[in-house]
Design a protein around this motif. Sequence first.
Motif, PDB file in Angstrom:
ATOM      1  N   ALA A  68       0.859  -1.183   0.000  1.00 43.34           N
ATOM      2  CA  ALA A  68       0.000   0.000   0.000  1.00 43.34           C
ATOM      3  C   ALA A  68       0.895   1.232   0.000  1.00 43.34           C
ATOM      4  N   CYS A  69       0.335   2.352  -0.456  1.00 42.75           N
ATOM      5  CA  CYS A  69       1.065   3.624  -0.461  1.00 42.75           C
ATOM      6  C   CYS A  69       0.213   4.673   0.226  1.00 42.75           C
ATOM      7  N   VAL A  70       0.558   5.041   1.443  1.00 43.01           N
ATOM      8  CA  VAL A  70      -0.195   6.051   2.171  1.00 43.01           C
ATOM      9  C   VAL A  70       0.174   7.429   1.613  1.00 43.01           C
ATOM     10  N   LYS A  71      -0.857   8.270   1.398  1.00 39.26           N
ATOM     11  CA  LYS A  71      -0.621   9.543   0.725  1.00 39.26           C
ATOM     12  C   LYS A  71      -1.628  10.578   1.232  1.00 39.26           C
ATOM     13  N   HIS A  72      -1.450  11.868   0.982  1.00 37.36           N
ATOM     14  CA  HIS A  72      -0.342  12.596   0.378  1.00 37.36           C
ATOM     15  C   HIS A  72       0.265  13.420   1.509  1.00 37.36           C
ATOM     16  N   PHE A  73       1.448  13.113   1.921  1.00 37.65           N
ATOM     17  CA  PHE A  73       2.092  13.717   3.081  1.00 37.65           C
ATOM     18  C   PHE A  73       2.677  15.082   2.703  1.00 37.65           C
ATOM     19  N   VAL A  74       2.159  16.172   3.199  1.00 40.07           N
ATOM     20  CA  VAL A  74       1.108  16.368   4.181  1.00 40.07           C
ATOM     21  C   VAL A  74       0.412  17.707   3.878  1.00 40.07           C
ATOM     22  N   ALA A  75      -0.782  17.938   4.447  1.00 38.40           N
ATOM     23  CA  ALA A  75      -1.567  19.173   4.257  1.00 38.40           C
ATOM     24  C   ALA A  75      -1.949  19.383   2.794  1.00 38.40           C
ATOM     25  N   ASN A  76      -2.212  18.297   2.099  1.00 38.76           N
ATOM     26  CA  ASN A  76      -2.688  18.342   0.712  1.00 38.76           C
ATOM     27  C   ASN A  76      -4.221  18.292   0.760  1.00 38.76           C
ATOM     28  N   ASN A  77      -4.841  19.451   1.016  1.00 43.67           N
ATOM     29  CA  ASN A  77      -6.261  19.475   1.342  1.00 43.67           C
ATOM     30  C   ASN A  77      -7.112  20.267   0.359  1.00 43.67           C
ATOM     31  N   GLN A  78      -6.584  20.502  -0.839  1.00 44.56           N
ATOM     32  CA  GLN A  78      -7.368  21.154  -1.884  1.00 44.56           C
ATOM     33  C   GLN A  78      -6.744  20.861  -3.229  1.00 44.56           C
TER      34      GLN A  78
END
Length: 732
Positions: free
Chosen positions: A169-179
Amino acid sequence: MNQLPQDNSHKLPHEYLTLEQKLRLMIGEYICLMNPFKFFPSLTEIKSCVWASGSMTYPITGISPPINLCDGPSGLRIGSKLFIKNSTSFPSATCIAATFNKDMAMIEGEAIGSECVNKSIGVLLAPAINIQRHPLAGRNYECYSEDPLLAGEMGASYIIGVQKNGVAACVKHFVANNQETQREEINVEISQRALREIYVEAFRIALQGNPMTLMTSYNKVNGQYVGENEEMKMLLREDLRYNGIIMTDWYACKDTVRMVLGGNNLIEPGKPSNYTELFEEIKKGNDKLMKEIDESVDRIIEFTNSIKPIKQMIDYTNVALSVAEEGCVLLKNNQCLPIKESSKICLIGSASYGPFAFGIGSGQSNPSRVISIKEGLLAQGMFIDKPVERIYSQHVYQQNKRSVDTYMGVFNLFKDYEELLFEKRWGIRCSQECDIAVFTIGRICGEFYDRTLQSFFLQPNEINTIKCVSEIFHSVNKKVIIVLNIGGVIEIESWKDLVDGIIVCWINGEQCGNAVASILSGHTNPSGRLPTTFPITLNQPNLQSFPGDDLIKPTKVIYKEDIYVGYRYYTTFNQKCSYPFGYGLSYTQFEYSNFNVSVDLEHQLIHFTVTVTNTGTFEGKEVIQIYVSIPEDRLEHPSIELKAFGKTKLLFPNENQQLSFTRTFRDLSSFDTDSACWIIEKGVYTAFVSKDCLTHVLSKTFSITQTIIVKQSHLYAMPITQFNCLSKNSLQ
């Protein structure tokens, strides 16, 4: 060189490779498969590539096998204009989170991971752990929640499920990618405390699932691109103890050297300039860069050799249906649900006949078939009014013939339906011939753009249809139900009192219709809860800073709401919302009892137990939410924060179950920027067992006699400008 020597214990893998091999190993294989310049694809590369997936690692025979990477969070996205592979369309992350059931997240992850194995995919580019900071963010449906605990724990379970298949798995999107608005350029200005307690915290919790890979984000945080920031690398590697592969987002690399120094091991999807920039810099004698390259190569070789796919037999359809059913949230039920057996339904709305099963971009999938709500209701033995069915089926057919723009020639930018105005004469006839009206409202959303105000509010034809149908059906004492097939929250306050029932099914995959029909018919008792708040307006202080300093092309966005994201704002400042975080109804009733809290100071643990009893007449599952109110000594705090949640098994009438939760002091701690440490404040804490963030049923207090430093940390990516944040003092 074809392979490492058998006795290679005295050397690290990178020591056997040429510089060319090292650089190619770090750069996604689009460098040769899509952009050939000095390299041309070998037969091995051509045979190994899953065409129209995301990318592939460079194969070195006997050393590092090729690994294909692919979107997405709700089903594999393998496709372009010329090449498409069908895949199961599973419920969106928001729908998973609405189950409040970590087992549901795990079984969906396991099912998608199994499809990865069947389609030769080694890395699933999911899950997305970003916080649903604002209702209009385009990719909210790909993410779990506005709350870091719910997002993190659901993400961790999903990761465990995916990796049960021997793939990554690939956890994403580090970090504060909120728009999505200006996502590749936007500078997020945020306080250290909010960064750590809300946005990084979700990743900290998700990393407990041990994802093999992690993706950095496009955006800047406090003036520097996340992927180029060496402090962010330290935060990941040293503070969060992450030891897996770190990769860039697709085409996020603006300065390849800085990206590598910022800790990215893989540059995706790869282009010729990435190779050239690194090669030229190494020729200049950049030893620091060479050290990072060698470390990356060792990590990549270890990683690619750890992918060991395991074939499993999984009923994908059953998984998709189970999660979709459990993710449905019943918001209102004025004695209208479940619908009586063999009822005739006036089924209104384009999305009733062509539901949105998936979103746009990375979350898109390619199902061979999507079950409509019409089909689901027919399968449950209901009857659908034929004239209305013909009207909407024809409308959906025409709407689907509209021209659709694409992004990069790959992603279809689907549109919301332009809804019909339901005519009064249709309603009069249906009110005489049908038993009940069901109106499905649909909203699509996704990558590349954020939602608009038009997407948040109902269209004129939608609101007028609600008014028309409600007036006519209520005049003959019949009920009206709304189904919300939506990727993000919408305005609901202005019309919720006009109807009798409201169900949110979200964007919930190819089994959408069967899941909704199962809830409407009472075959399944709804047990979902809202993972995000439904606000009354978008004008409140916590929602005003979006998308930034300009509505079209912002260069920066200040997170002025600070730690008061979502329900933390509404509960702390006593602000009304349409429906609160954690809210959801059932066809039965549950009673809570025997709530106990114990503190283990020696091991810095807190234990919670509570008993749940089904006191109603339907079998069902109940969600338990435990919120904690933290005393204020050094820091101010939200009035409550979710600190534990869980779900019962299926309880029959009069059956009970005890649920237990254990939390560490770190889980309950707050970040003190002045001392750069995580602390447990001294004072009296109150723990609540709650139906939702506003409805507390039982409470217990416990005390901490002195402030405890739980973990010493450092300050990372600190603000470079001063800005005012929302606080209790600022609104006094």
